[in-house]
Every structure is written in C-alpha cells, then in structure tokens.
Design a protein around this motif. Sequence first.
Motif, mmCIF file in Angstrom:
data_model
loop_
_atom_site.group_PDB
_atom_site.id
_atom_site.type_symbol
_atom_site.label_atom_id
_atom_site.label_comp_id
_atom_site.label_asym_id
_atom_site.label_seq_id
_atom_site.Cartn_x
_atom_site.Cartn_y
_atom_site.Cartn_z
ATOM 1 N N UNK A 93 0.834 -1.206 0.000
ATOM 2 C CA UNK A 93 0.000 0.000 0.000
ATOM 3 C C UNK A 93 0.865 1.250 0.000
ATOM 4 N N UNK A 94 1.969 1.203 0.750
ATOM 5 C CA UNK A 94 2.830 2.382 0.893
ATOM 6 C C UNK A 94 3.639 2.670 -0.370
ATOM 7 N N UNK A 95 3.522 1.824 -1.392
ATOM 8 C CA UNK A 95 4.173 2.136 -2.669
ATOM 9 C C UNK A 95 3.647 3.447 -3.240
ATOM 10 N N UNK A 96 2.416 3.824 -2.856
ATOM 11 C CA UNK A 96 1.832 5.081 -3.328
ATOM 12 C C UNK A 96 2.240 6.260 -2.450
ATOM 13 N N UNK A 97 2.778 5.986 -1.250
ATOM 14 C CA UNK A 97 3.065 7.064 -0.295
ATOM 15 C C UNK A 97 4.134 8.021 -0.808
ATOM 16 N N UNK A 98 5.225 7.499 -1.356
ATOM 17 C CA UNK A 98 6.257 8.388 -1.881
ATOM 18 C C UNK A 98 5.728 9.221 -3.042
ATOM 19 N N UNK A 99 4.730 8.691 -3.743
ATOM 20 C CA UNK A 99 4.164 9.419 -4.877
ATOM 21 C C UNK A 99 3.361 10.632 -4.421
ATOM 22 N N UNK A 100 2.900 10.634 -3.164
ATOM 23 C CA UNK A 100 2.237 11.824 -2.626
ATOM 24 C C UNK A 100 3.251 12.959 -2.525
ATOM 25 N N UNK A 101 4.460 12.646 -2.056
ATOM 26 C CA UNK A 101 5.509 13.654 -1.997
ATOM 27 C C UNK A 101 5.898 14.137 -3.384
ATOM 28 N N UNK A 102 6.027 13.205 -4.330
ATOM 29 C CA UNK A 102 6.366 13.581 -5.712
ATOM 30 C C UNK A 102 5.265 14.447 -6.310
ATOM 31 N N UNK A 103 4.014 14.054 -6.089
ATOM 32 C CA UNK A 103 2.889 14.854 -6.579
ATOM 33 C C UNK A 103 2.958 16.273 -6.027
ATOM 34 N N UNK A 104 3.229 16.409 -4.735
ATOM 35 C CA UNK A 104 3.277 17.725 -4.102
ATOM 36 C C UNK A 104 4.378 18.588 -4.706
ATOM 37 N N UNK A 105 5.527 17.974 -5.000
ATOM 38 C CA UNK A 105 6.622 18.706 -5.637
ATOM 39 C C UNK A 105 6.191 19.191 -7.019
ATOM 40 N N UNK A 106 5.602 18.298 -7.801
ATOM 41 C CA UNK A 106 5.163 18.681 -9.145
ATOM 42 C C UNK A 106 4.102 19.771 -9.073
ATOM 43 N N UNK A 107 3.149 19.631 -8.170
ATOM 44 C CA UNK A 107 2.068 20.608 -8.062
ATOM 45 C C UNK A 107 2.588 21.988 -7.653
ATOM 46 N N UNK A 108 3.353 22.046 -6.586
ATOM 47 C CA UNK A 108 3.789 23.338 -6.040
ATOM 48 C C UNK A 108 4.829 24.007 -6.937
#
Length: 507
Positions: free
Chosen positions: A247-262
């Motif tokens: 499940x946590x395979x998606x967790x690092x992608x939250x950080x990546x998403x935030x970097x891309x978004x901001x």
Amino acid sequence: MWQQHLAILPILIPLFTALLQLLPWGDRPQPKRRAIGLAASILTLVASAFLVIEVNSQEMLVYLLGNWDAPFGIVLMVDKLSAMMMLLTAILALPVLVYGCYSEDNLGSHFHALFQFQIMGIMGAFATGDLFNLFVFFEVLLISSYALLMHGGGKFRVRATLHYVLLNLLGSALFLISVGTLYGVTGTLNMADMAVKIQALSGDQAMIAKAGSLMLLVVFGLKAALLPLHFWLPQAYSTTSGVIAALFAIMTKVGIYSIIRVYTLIFGADANELALVAHDWLWVMGLLTMLAGAIGILAARDLRLMVAYLVVISVGTILTAYSLFSTQTTGAALFYLIHSTFITSALFLLADVMAFERGKTASRIVSGKKMANHSTYAVMFLVAAIAVIGLPPLSGFVSKLMILESASANGHNFWLWGAIIGATFIMLVAVTRAGSKMIWHTLSGKPSEQSAPLGKRIALASLLLVSLVITLFAHPIQQYTQSVADQLERTEDYPKWVLKAPEVSDE
C-alpha cells in the motif's frame, strides 16, 4: 448535476467506510468488515474512473466546500494530474486490500478502518487546492501510516516506526513554518491565488518566499524519500508487513505529486524572480537518489530491503526527469510513476508470500527450501524482474525509453542517460542475483508444506497483470500523461478556473 460532486466522492467514501469499520459488528465482525471494505474500494475505484473521464472532457473540476468563494474557503481542485493520481490509488488499493483480507487483517487492531483513513488522506492530498489543507490531509495519512507500519507488532517494526514518526513530526513542524512564511508574504493559502501573488513579489519579500519554498522542498523531499531524506524508507518498508509495504508504494508518490504541483503551479516558469526555484536542487538530488538506491540494492541481503531501495531509485528517476522542466520529460516521468507504483507494490507482495513459504530463511537472499508454489513464484518473479529492471517488452522498458527520448534535446541528457542506464545495469545484477539464490539454488529435500492462500496469489497476479496492461495500452496512457504535462504548463488557466468557480448546486 451529480458530476460536480465527483471531486469529493473519493474522499467521502473511504471516510464514511472507516467510521463504519469502527463499529463492533457483533460476534464475527471481521467478515463484515472485509465485505464493507472491499465494496467501498470498488466504489472508490468507480468514482475515480468517472472522475478521470469527466476531467478529461472538462479540463478541471473545482468544488467549493460550503459554497465559500475561493480563495477564502476550502477548495478541491481536480485537474488531470489529480484525477490520474486518485485513479492510480484506487486501482492499487483494491488488490492490496484483497490480499490483506486473507488473515493479514487479523494481525492487528482496526486494520480496515486505518486502511480506509489512509486512502482518504491520500485522496485528499491529491484533490486539495490549498496548502493548509494539503498539510491537513498529510497529517491524516501520516497518523494512519504510524499505526499501519506497526501492524503485526515486533521490535524491528516498532524501532522503524519510531524513526518514521520522529522524522515526520519534524517535517510537519517545518511544513507549518513554511506555509506560514508563504502566507505572510502573499496573504493567501490557495495555490492558484498564490501563483498569481508570487509573480508580484520582489526584493525582500521575494527572498522570504524563496526561503519558504525551499523549506517546502525539504518537507516534500522527506515525504518522497529524496536523498538525503530517504534513509527512513528502506527500514520502514522492509520491516513492516507485506500488505502495508504494498500500500505504501503510493506514499512516496504523494511527496512527488506535491513537488510537481507546487513547483509547477506556484514556482513555475511564470514566477518571475522565483521561477523554477527548486529545479536545480531536484536535478542534483534526483541523480544522487538514484545512486544511493543503486548502492542500496547491491548491498541488500533481503528481498524486501532490495525492493525498498528499488522504490528509492524510482523516486530519483521521476524527479530527475521532472527537473528538466519540459512537457515531454514530465509526461514521460508520469508514465514511469504509474509503472513503478504497481510493480514495486507487486514485488512487496511477492516477497511476502515467498517469505511465508520459505520458512526460516524468509525473504533473505540465500538458498532455501523449495516453496510449495515454486513454479508460480518463479514465473511471477521473472515478469516482475523484467518490468522493474526495464527490459523489453514490458512497461519498465517503455517508460524508461520515453524518458531517455524526451531528454535527448536537453543539455543534461548525457548525465540522465548515464544515470538511468547505469542504474538499470545495477538493478539487472542485483535482481538476477536475488532470483538465482532464492528460486534456482534451492536446497534438496521435501518442498515446503506451507502454501499461501490462492486469494493472495490472485491479488499478486492482478498487480503484475497491470504491468502487462500498461504495456499493451502504452500509447493511450502516454497520450494522457502528455496531456497532463501540457495542462500543468498552462499555469495561467488555474486562477481562471479556481478563483471564478461557480457555487455547488444542491441538485
């Protein structure tokens, strides 16, 4: 119209499901909780799929909670990137939950409620339109992850969780400081509104905003496991249970998403003095993250630990490609993000079932007894290895080829080509060694009598099948990720959509 409520449905469904899971449910509660959780995951998947379809036709959905006008009220802002990430989460969550329903949920209390709260936090982080509520949803998913990491107990899990909690508490404090800093100079927390206000800053105010943006980069780098903030991930992911690691395979992608978004919307090319403030850092740290992950997989003597370092390599690959800041490389990086999420999740589950059937040798990369489903796992490991290394013809090869081709016109392509090809070669060596030791060099004697349930093997196979589906439908997926990158580049559209969004109808 009901379509306008699609933006909030992937958040509300797991929220109310988690609350239902906390009820006693009589003498035999677990079967009921499993049924409720699986039904909710299917509903979340359907809602997320409809959300992608709707956003693909309308460009963006903006949902004003309480009908408070932006930027003063809470806003959900779902564009193509958000919708893609929400669908990715929903697809991943269903087979992982199926796997967890085969006795894994009996190892600790409130597994199903925590699972749904985790999904809610992740979905909210992808959908929110302001920085403060990004912090709120980060805290929701982090609090759930603290308990899930310790699922099943054990001193190694407690120690890894303690490190994880302390680092994230520091990250949360820094998050609030950075958000307060940016609010102090812009007077807003809405990301679309802040993107407009940032363009007008100069002098000392611009320097203060730059300090706030770089503090945010530290926070998001910690969540994404970007070097030198990656050291929590290998121990945390390798010591927790297989279903939680998957499940946590998606967790690092939250950080990546935030970097891309901001750093695309707020501090993108239109931010004047603060334009692309993080990209030089992301370029260097992304390359070094790939190097650290490559060293880690060579040194790993446990399959779970090796897979955790493969996650680190994927983070470095995605952020290095994104740091080139072109629509082609961003689209290719997003394609690779989709691929890496599913294949690393499948590898965590594969390591878990293999450890169960190997007995005392567990997931250590040493010769052990033949497993009860040895041939099945051999085929699964071969497919997973081809995909994660990036060998043809599976999705790993397709995604890496896209990144290399998109970088060919950029001045940094020499370093990116060298890093990706070098990391691929090291992955080939490490993964081949692991497969040889654990599958081909088995000890003579009677095979293991412990056999993982068929349902677990089906859940694992479904995740591996996704890699095949990504390969078969690579062209339409690539077209979508490219359209995501094109939309991200049009930052001037976001204030028009968000700040002029109509009220939510009662119909």
